[in-house]
Design a protein around this motif. Sequence first.
Motif, mmCIF file in Angstrom:
data_model
loop_
_atom_site.group_PDB
_atom_site.id
_atom_site.type_symbol
_atom_site.label_atom_id
_atom_site.label_comp_id
_atom_site.label_asym_id
_atom_site.label_seq_id
_atom_site.Cartn_x
_atom_site.Cartn_y
_atom_site.Cartn_z
ATOM 1 N N ARG A 6 0.836 -1.202 0.000
ATOM 2 C CA ARG A 6 0.000 0.000 0.000
ATOM 3 C C ARG A 6 0.876 1.258 0.000
ATOM 4 O O ARG A 6 1.782 1.410 0.823
ATOM 5 N N GLY A 7 0.635 2.136 -0.967
ATOM 6 C CA GLY A 7 1.372 3.389 -1.030
ATOM 7 C C GLY A 7 2.802 3.265 -1.532
ATOM 8 O O GLY A 7 3.557 4.225 -1.464
ATOM 9 N N LEU A 22 -4.568 -6.684 -0.370
ATOM 10 C CA LEU A 22 -4.124 -5.862 -1.488
ATOM 11 C C LEU A 22 -5.012 -4.619 -1.610
ATOM 12 O O LEU A 22 -6.239 -4.716 -1.575
ATOM 13 N N PRO A 23 -4.399 -3.451 -1.781
ATOM 14 C CA PRO A 23 -5.174 -2.216 -1.907
ATOM 15 C C PRO A 23 -5.784 -2.082 -3.293
ATOM 16 O O PRO A 23 -5.424 -2.802 -4.237
ATOM 17 N N PHE A 74 6.770 -0.048 -6.340
ATOM 18 C CA PHE A 74 6.233 -1.385 -6.561
ATOM 19 C C PHE A 74 5.044 -1.350 -7.521
ATOM 20 O O PHE A 74 4.923 -2.203 -8.415
ATOM 21 N N ILE A 75 4.162 -0.390 -7.354
ATOM 22 C CA ILE A 75 3.001 -0.266 -8.245
ATOM 23 C C ILE A 75 3.468 -0.037 -9.682
ATOM 24 O O ILE A 75 2.913 -0.615 -10.638
ATOM 25 N N ALA A 76 4.506 0.762 -9.855
ATOM 26 C CA ALA A 76 5.041 1.004 -11.200
ATOM 27 C C ALA A 76 5.595 -0.283 -11.803
ATOM 28 O O ALA A 76 5.412 -0.547 -13.000
#
Length: 325
Positions: free
Chosen positions: A81-82, A107-108, A86-88
């Motif tokens: 989260r945030g 998972l968000p 990692f999201i990229a």
Amino acid sequence: MTPNEGGQREQRPTGWRIVFFGTPPFAVPSLEALVAQGENIVGVVTQPDKPAGRGRQTIAPAVKVFAIQHGLPVVQPEKVRGNADFIALLRRWQPDIIVVVAYGKILPREVLEIPPHGCINVHASLLPRYRGAAPIQWALIHGEKETGVSIMLMNEEMDAGPVLLQRSVAIGPDETFGELQERLAHLGAVCLLEALREWHAGTLTPRPQDPSQVTFAPPVSTELGQINWAQPAETIARLVRGLSPSPGAYFFFQGRRVKVYRARSVRSESQVAPPGTVLRVEPELEVACESGVLVLGEIQLEGRRRGTGSEVARGLRWQPGLRLV
């Protein structure tokens, strides 16, 4: 068990780009099944290495070990989260679907919205019963006669998404957490392949969970395992099964912990002695409970080897009439 056991026919891979989230040994059969079927695993996400055991040596998660052995890219984010980096990375992997098996964190939305075909989860209970981290343990502790595996489409709430597929199994009368967990891990792998194939083909209809039937399975603690002899023998026997082999049910003898790996209850017409009293050492170790008698089949005194209850009791020179705490 191979991916095609348990009635699973030979399948062609879906061709989807899959990111796999998972951590403990329970998750390995599912990842192994995906690899064996030739699915395109573009990335594996697992928890960071953590110290474990008496020596507190840093141990890699079972999923990481398997992934490295099979040449799969692995990342271990401290948090999801945030975590913009990692999201990229997840977006660069361009998953068509995310498969989650005992990852260990919720998972968000920013993750759930990435794959166009959603995130599916392998959960070891018949949802909506036993949502949470320890469904197998609590099913045994509560004396359930059956359990199973659910494949669900994930949302932001813990284990609350619509169910895609379920399979139930009977629980053996003496089955322990460790034994049942292994069975469900392999059943989960078979169910995952079936659900993935049907989801890809568009033949599955998500079924919302009935909120009136929801129960929860919070994490089990070491403290939960302390035996209270002033309970029915059957209740204690279920606790032993639900926590064996780890974290384990236990009692104390002269300040040292005695871990119980196997036990069974025996009916008694009347309370024959105060709870916690050793009734017999041979041929089996029997202890009085609030109602009934508990036969301690396999135990281990802290710092000593594991053995039958009778063997350990003889070694410690226990006699009938001894009170355990």
